[in-house]
Design a protein around this motif. Structure first.
Motif, PDB file in Angstrom:
ATOM      1  N   THR A 611     -35.419 101.156  59.773  1.00 54.26           N
ATOM      2  CA  THR A 611     -36.882 101.172  59.905  1.00 54.26           C
ATOM      3  C   THR A 611     -37.587 100.956  58.573  1.00 54.26           C
ATOM      4  O   THR A 611     -38.728 100.503  58.547  1.00 54.26           O
ATOM      5  CB  THR A 611     -37.352 102.506  60.505  1.00 54.26           C
ATOM      6  OG1 THR A 611     -37.069 103.574  59.593  1.00 54.26           O
ATOM      7  CG2 THR A 611     -36.657 102.779  61.833  1.00 54.26           C
ATOM      8  N   LEU A 653     -35.696 105.984  70.700  1.00 54.10           N
ATOM      9  CA  LEU A 653     -34.937 105.877  69.463  1.00 54.10           C
ATOM     10  C   LEU A 653     -33.651 106.684  69.605  1.00 54.10           C
ATOM     11  O   LEU A 653     -33.686 107.846  70.012  1.00 54.10           O
ATOM     12  CB  LEU A 653     -35.749 106.403  68.279  1.00 54.10           C
ATOM     13  CG  LEU A 653     -37.061 105.665  67.972  1.00 54.10           C
ATOM     14  CD1 LEU A 653     -37.910 106.468  67.004  1.00 54.10           C
ATOM     15  CD2 LEU A 653     -36.773 104.279  67.409  1.00 54.10           C
ATOM     16  N   THR A 667     -34.573 106.679  61.574  1.00 50.88           N
ATOM     17  CA  THR A 667     -35.213 107.053  62.834  1.00 50.88           C
ATOM     18  C   THR A 667     -36.173 108.218  62.633  1.00 50.88           C
ATOM     19  O   THR A 667     -37.279 108.236  63.198  1.00 50.88           O
ATOM     20  CB  THR A 667     -34.136 107.403  63.874  1.00 50.88           C
ATOM     21  OG1 THR A 667     -33.587 106.187  64.400  1.00 50.88           O
ATOM     22  CG2 THR A 667     -34.694 108.225  65.021  1.00 50.88           C
ATOM     23  N   LEU A 668     -35.790 109.201  61.812  1.00 52.48           N
ATOM     24  CA  LEU A 668     -36.639 110.375  61.623  1.00 52.48           C
ATOM     25  C   LEU A 668     -37.951 110.007  60.936  1.00 52.48           C
ATOM     26  O   LEU A 668     -39.014 110.556  61.268  1.00 52.48           O
ATOM     27  CB  LEU A 668     -35.881 111.434  60.826  1.00 52.48           C
ATOM     28  CG  LEU A 668     -34.622 111.985  61.513  1.00 52.48           C
ATOM     29  CD1 LEU A 668     -33.907 112.965  60.597  1.00 52.48           C
ATOM     30  CD2 LEU A 668     -34.972 112.647  62.843  1.00 52.48           C
ATOM     31  N   SER A 671     -40.084 108.248  63.515  1.00 57.07           N
ATOM     32  CA  SER A 671     -40.582 109.243  64.460  1.00 57.07           C
ATOM     33  C   SER A 671     -41.715 110.061  63.852  1.00 57.07           C
ATOM     34  O   SER A 671     -42.720 110.343  64.514  1.00 57.07           O
ATOM     35  CB  SER A 671     -39.439 110.163  64.894  1.00 57.07           C
ATOM     36  OG  SER A 671     -39.894 111.161  65.783  1.00 57.07           O
ATOM     37  N   SER A 672     -41.575 110.418  62.585  1.00 55.54           N
ATOM     38  CA  SER A 672     -42.645 111.178  61.919  1.00 55.54           C
ATOM     39  C   SER A 672     -43.925 110.359  61.822  1.00 55.54           C
ATOM     40  O   SER A 672     -45.031 110.878  62.035  1.00 55.54           O
ATOM     41  CB  SER A 672     -42.191 111.598  60.518  1.00 55.54           C
ATOM     42  OG  SER A 672     -41.119 112.513  60.581  1.00 55.54           O
ATOM     43  N   LEU A 674     -44.803 107.933  63.827  1.00 56.69           N
ATOM     44  CA  LEU A 674     -45.351 107.825  65.178  1.00 56.69           C
ATOM     45  C   LEU A 674     -46.070 109.112  65.580  1.00 56.69           C
ATOM     46  O   LEU A 674     -47.151 109.085  66.185  1.00 56.69           O
ATOM     47  CB  LEU A 674     -44.224 107.519  66.170  1.00 56.69           C
ATOM     48  CG  LEU A 674     -43.588 106.136  66.067  1.00 56.69           C
ATOM     49  CD1 LEU A 674     -42.305 106.072  66.880  1.00 56.69           C
ATOM     50  CD2 LEU A 674     -44.561 105.057  66.523  1.00 56.69           C
ATOM     51  N   LEU A 675     -45.481 110.252  65.228  1.00 54.48           N
ATOM     52  CA  LEU A 675     -46.109 111.537  65.536  1.00 54.48           C
ATOM     53  C   LEU A 675     -47.435 111.680  64.799  1.00 54.48           C
ATOM     54  O   LEU A 675     -48.436 112.123  65.368  1.00 54.48           O
ATOM     55  CB  LEU A 675     -45.164 112.675  65.171  1.00 54.48           C
ATOM     56  CG  LEU A 675     -45.662 114.098  65.443  1.00 54.48           C
ATOM     57  CD1 LEU A 675     -45.896 114.305  66.941  1.00 54.48           C
ATOM     58  CD2 LEU A 675     -44.663 115.124  64.915  1.00 54.48           C
ATOM     59  N   HIS A 681     -43.287 108.951  72.031  1.00 56.35           N
ATOM     60  CA  HIS A 681     -42.031 108.209  71.980  1.00 56.35           C
ATOM     61  C   HIS A 681     -40.911 109.199  72.269  1.00 56.35           C
ATOM     62  O   HIS A 681     -41.139 110.409  72.332  1.00 56.35           O
ATOM     63  CB  HIS A 681     -41.830 107.556  70.615  1.00 56.35           C
ATOM     64  CG  HIS A 681     -41.768 108.547  69.487  1.00 56.35           C
ATOM     65  ND1 HIS A 681     -42.896 109.205  68.992  1.00 56.35           N
ATOM     66  CD2 HIS A 681     -40.719 109.031  68.761  1.00 56.35           C
ATOM     67  CE1 HIS A 681     -42.543 110.019  68.025  1.00 56.35           C
ATOM     68  NE2 HIS A 681     -41.226 109.945  67.859  1.00 56.35           N
ATOM     69  N   SER A 682     -39.697 108.696  72.431  1.00 52.72           N
ATOM     70  CA  SER A 682     -38.545 109.552  72.711  1.00 52.72           C
ATOM     71  C   SER A 682     -37.499 109.357  71.631  1.00 52.72           C
ATOM     72  O   SER A 682     -37.300 108.245  71.135  1.00 52.72           O
ATOM     73  CB  SER A 682     -37.931 109.207  74.076  1.00 52.72           C
ATOM     74  OG  SER A 682     -38.887 109.355  75.106  1.00 52.72           O
ATOM     75  N   VAL A 683     -36.824 110.460  71.265  1.00 50.96           N
ATOM     76  CA  VAL A 683     -35.750 110.408  70.269  1.00 50.96           C
ATOM     77  C   VAL A 683     -34.521 111.083  70.866  1.00 50.96           C
ATOM     78  O   VAL A 683     -34.601 112.201  71.382  1.00 50.96           O
ATOM     79  CB  VAL A 683     -36.146 111.122  68.955  1.00 50.96           C
ATOM     80  CG1 VAL A 683     -34.990 111.070  67.954  1.00 50.96           C
ATOM     81  CG2 VAL A 683     -37.389 110.476  68.354  1.00 50.96           C
TER      82      VAL A 683
END
Length: 717
Positions: A611, A653, A667-668, A671-672, A674-675, A681-683
Motif C-alpha cells: 500500500t 483486506l 494493510t494496517l 486500514s488506519s 480508511l478509518l 472496510h473489512s480486514v
C-alpha cells in the motif's frame, strides 16, 4: 450455477497447488547417463525425496527418503526457513541438493543436519554427518571429496576422508554472515547462494554479508503474545542495504579480497559463474541502470570489466547468464530492437521476434534457453555455432528444461492436459518419461485467450472519462466462464483475477495457470485474467512502461482488458457487477482499482497488498520508482494511502501477520487511513501466516471466504 464445493479448495491446499508429487530439481551428469531429481511419493505427500534415473539402469530409483532418515521439519534452522520463504518453497523434506561434478555424491540437509548420499546404484546408504548445528546449503567440491556448508553464519568444510569439519570463515560480529545471500539478492535477484567452488576444487569464492547498517524491523504475531517479536533486517526503499564483500579462500588458507566494489553506489552482486573459462561476476549500481560483467583474477582478486549493459530506466538480471561454451565463447543477453536477444561470442544469434526468457544450460557448444514468440507461451530452444537455432518444443505450451552430456530433460505444461510432464531425452537417442504422482485437480479450465488485437480504451465502462491508453500492444486477456454456462442463462457478475505486475504472468498456455480462476468461474462468475504493461514476455518497452508509475498503466490496462472481454462475449459480462481480487502486487492492484476507478470496479479483495511503496525493499522498488528522497512524486503517485478517502466500494483486506516480505504494516496503515477518513472496510488478519499460505485450513477457507464476500458485495447468489 454450480454450488460452492469444498473439494477443490481443500485439494488445492493439501497438494500445494497440485505441485506435490511432480518431479523437479533435475541435474544431469556430464556423460548424460544419469539424472537426479526431487519428488515426493504422492500428490498429497509434502515430504520431498531424492531420486535417480539411470540411462542403463532400468528405471528410477529412490536414493534418500527423509522419513527413513528420521527428519524432523519442526527443527529447521531460521536461515533455512528464510531461504524457503524467499524461494516460495511450500514442501518439506529434501527441498534442495547439490552434487559433485560427476553427479556421484549428493549433499542435502534435513532438520539442520548435513546428509550425504552416493548416487551410484551400489553406493552406500544416505547418512547424517556429525558437525555443528543449523547446517544449510551444503555443496560438494567438484571431486566429491569435501563438502562446504554454512552454519550459524560461518562457512565450514567437511572432509570425507577424515570425517572432520573445519571452519573456513567465521563471523566477526552478530551482523556478519559468510556464504549466504542477503535479503534482496534472494528475494529479488534469485541469487540464493553465497559461495562458489572453483572448477578444480582448490579454492572458494565466498560472500561476506554485513547487515549492520540495515534498519531493524520487528515482526510479531499478536495472537501469540508469549513469543518475542522477531528482528528483521529489512532494507526498505531509500534506506541502507547490506554490505556484500567477496573473498577468495585458497586451500592453503590464504584469504584474498575481490575488489569488485568500485564505489558505495555499486552494492549489488547479481550473479557469479566460475568454470573452466574463468571466474566472472555480474554487478549492479544501486540505481540498476547498468549491469557490469567483471572477470576476476582468482589469485590477486583484481577485476577487469568485460562489458556493460546500460539503460536510462533499468537493466534486468536475466537468469542463467553469464555462461560460457566449451570453446570459451561468452553467452549473454542484451535488449535490442525491443526484444531480449541471445548473444554468443559478441554476436546476436536470435531474431527480434524471439524474446529470450532465460538461459537454462550450456552443454559443450550448445546453449539451451527458453524464449517466446507469443507472450502466452515459452518454448525451449538450442543454439549451436554453425548449426544455428533449433526449437525443441514446437507445440504450444510453457516449457522448462535442463541439458548436460547431450541429454535433455524437457518439462512441459499446456492447456490440453493436467499438470506437467517431464521426459528425459537421452544422449543415445532414447527417451523415458519421469513419473508424475501429482493429483488431478478434477477441474478443467474453460479458458478463451483473446487474440492480441487492439481493444477499446475502456473509457465507456464508467461514468468518469478515461484517457485512451498509449498506442502499442494491448493487454493479453483470458476469459473463463462457468462449466456448462449457456448465454441464455443470462449475464454473469465479473471477477477480474490479475497479478498485473512485474516478473509474473497469468495469461499462459498452461492449465495450471487457470485452475483457481476456473473454480471462481464455477461459483457463478465470468472471470477475466489480464497481463498488462509491466508484465514480462512482451519486450522491454512493454515492461518498462511502469517506470516511475506502478499505478496508472497497470490500472488502465485492467480496464482495457475488461472492455475487450465484454466485446468478445456480448451480453455475457454484467458490467454493473465487477469485482477484482489479487495477492501481493495483485492485491495492490485490486485495492487500487476500487479506490481510483469505483465507476468500473464495485468490490475488491486485496491480499497482502503493497500500500505504501516506501515500505517495500530497495532492489525491487527503486528499480521502478527511484528512491523516496529522489522522486517523492513517483511514490505519491503509486501509493494507496492518499486515496483512502475515495473509497466508496466494499474492500476486504487480507494479510499474514508474520509476512516478512510485504509486512502487515501495509494493510494496517491503509486500514488506519480508511478509518480516519470514515470509510468502512473489512480486514482479515491471518495469525502465523507469512507471504505464502501453505497451511491447508487457511488456504482452503481463504477461497471460500472470498467467494462469500464477492457474492455479498456484488449481489450474487
Amino acid at each position: 450455477m454450480p454450488r460452492v464445493s469444498e473439494s477443490f479448495p481443500r485439494l488445492q491446499a493439501r497438494t500445494r497447488r497440485f505441485t506435490l508429487g511432480a518431479p523437479r530439481g533435475f541435474t544431469i551428469s556430464p556423460d548424460g547417463a544419469r539424472v537426479a531429481f526431487l519428488r515426493s511419493q504422492g500428490g498429497t505427500d509434502p515430504v520431498t525425496c531424492l531420486w535417480v534415473l539411470e540411462r542403463d539402469g532400468g528405471g528410477e530409483r529412490l536414493v534418500a527418503d527423509p522419513r527413513a532418515l528420521g527428519a524432523d521439519e519442526a527443527n529447521l534452522p531460521p536461515e533455512e526457513r528464510a531461504r524457503r520463504e524467499r524461494s516460495r518453497e511450500q514442501a518439506g523434506g529434501i527441498v534442495g541438493y547439490a552434487c559433485d561434478a560427476g553427479l556421484t555424491l549428493a549433499a542435502f540437509t534435513l532438520a539442520g543436519r548435513l546428509h550425504l548420499a552416493r548416487l551410484a546404484e551400489d553406493g552406500e546408504s544416505p547418512r547424517a554427518v556429525e558437525g555443528p548445528p543449523g547446517v544449510i546449503d551444503p555443496r560438494p567440491d567438484p571431486a566429491g571429496t569435501r563438502v562446504a556448508y554454512v552454519s550459524e553464519g560461518a562457512l565450514w568444510l567437511y572432509d570425507l576422508a577424515t570425517g572432520t569439519s573445519t571452519a573456513l570463515a567465521e563471523p566477526e560480529s552478530p551482523t556478519v554472515r559468510y556464504g549466504l545471500a542477503d535479503f534482496v539478492a534472494a528475494e529479488e535477484m534469485s541469487r540464493m547462494r553465497g559461495y562458489w567452488w572453483s572448477p578444480t576444487g582448490d579454492a572458494l569464492l565466498v560472500a561476506r554479508v554485513d547487515d549492520a547498517a540495515v534498519h531493524r524491523w520487528h515482526i510479531a504475531d499478536p495472537a501469540r503474545p508469549e513469543q518475542p517479536a522477531a528482528a528483521l533486517a529489512y532494507p526498505a526503499a531509500g534506506t541502507p542495504n547490506a554490505v556484500t564483500e567477496l573473498y577468495l579462500l585458497a586451500q592453503d588458507g590464504r584469504r584474498t579480497q575481490v575488489a569488485w566494489r568500485s564505489s558505495p553506489a555499486e552494492p549489488y552482486l547479481a550473479a557469479v559463474t566460475w568454470d573452466a573459462a574463468g571466474l566472472v561476476i555480474a554487478v549492479q549500481p544501486r540505481d540498476q541502470r547498468e549491469l557490469r560483467l567483471l572477470r576476476v583474477d582468482p589469485v590477486s582478486g583484481g577485476c577487469v570489466e568485460i562489458l556493460t549493459e546500460a539503460d536510462p530506466r533499468w537493466v534486468d538480471i536475466v537468469p542463467g547468464v553469464p555462461a560460457y561454451l566449451s570453446s570459451g565463447a561468452l553467452v549473454w543477453t542484451t535488449d535490442a530492437d525491443d526484444a531480449r536477444r541471445l548473444v554468443v561470442d559478441g554476436a546476436l544469434v536470435t531474431p527480434p521476434t524471439l524474446k529470450v526468457r532465460s538461459v537454462l544450460d550450456t552443454d559443450g557448444d550448445t546453449v539451451l534457453f527458453s524464449a517466446s514468440e507469443d507472450a502466452t507461451e515459452s518454448r525451449l530452444w538450442t543454439y549451436r555455432p554453425g548449426d544455428g537455432l533449433t526449437c525443441l518444443t514446437p507445440a504450444p505450451g510453457v516449457f522448462g528444461g535442463r541439458r548436460g552430456g547431450n541429454t535433455t530433460v524437457i518439462v512441459a505444461q499446456d492447456l490440453d492436459r493436467d499438470g506437467g510432464r517431464a521426459v528425459v531425452h537421452w544422449s543415445d537417442g532414447g527417451s523415458v518419461p519421469v513419473r508424475s504422482l501429482a493429483e488431478s485437480p478434477g477441474l478443467t479450465p474453460r479458458v478463451t485467450v483473446l487474440p492480441p488485437a487492439v481493444s477499446p480504451s475502456g473509457a465507456e465502462l464508467g461514468a468518469r472519462p478515461m484517457p485512451a491508453p498509449p498506442a502499442g500492444p494491448e493487454p493479453r486477456v483470458a476469459v473463463l466462464l462457468p462449466t456448462g454456462y449457456r448465454t441464455e442463462d443470462g449475464p454473469l457478475p465479473v471477477l477480474m483475477d490479475p497479478y498485473g505486475g512485474p516478473h509474473a504472468q497469468r495469461v499462459l498456455a498452461s492449465r495450471a495457470a487457470f485452475l483457481t480462476s476456473q473454480w471462481f468461474a464455477d461459483q457463478g462468475f465470468a472471470v477475466v485474467v489480464a497481463d498488462g504493461r509491466g508484465t514480462p514476455g512482451r519486450g522491454p518497452s512493454y515492461e518498462r512502461a511502469v517506470y516511475r508509475d506502478l499505478a496508472t498503466p497497470v490500472l488502465e490496462d485492467q480496464v482495457s482488458a475488461l472492455s475487450a472481454a465484454s466485446a468478445a462475449f456480448p451480453g455475457v459480462l454484467d458490467l454493473g457487477r465487477v469485482g477484482i481480487r489479487g495477492w501481493s502486487f495483485g492485491g495492490y492492484l485490486a485495492a487500487l482499482a476500487v479506490l481510483r476507478r469505483p465507476d468500473v470496479f464495485h468490490a475488491a479483495v486485496a491480499g497482502a497488498p503493497v500500500t505504501d511503496w516506501s515500505l517495500y525493499d530497495t532492489h525491487y522498488t527503486e528499480r521502478y520508482l527511484g528512491t523516496p528522497e529522489g522522486d517523492p512524486e513517483a511514490y505519491r503517485r503509486s501509493s494507496l494511502l492518499s486515496d483512502a478517502a475515495a473509497l466508496t466500494r466494499p474492500l476486504l483486506l487480507i494479510h499474514g501477520l508474520v509476512d516478512d516480505n510485504v509486512v502487515a504494516a501495509h494493510t494496517l496503515r491503509l486500514s488506519s487511513a480508511l478509518l480516519a477518513a470514515g470509510r468502512p472496510h473489512s480486514v482479515l488478519p491471518l495469525s502465523g501466516v507469512t507471504h505464502m499460505t501453505p497451511q491447508e485450513e487457511v488456504a482452503e477457507n481463504l477461497l471460500l471466504l472470498q467467494v462469500d464476500f464477492l457474492r455479498s458485495a456484488l449481489g450474487g447468489s
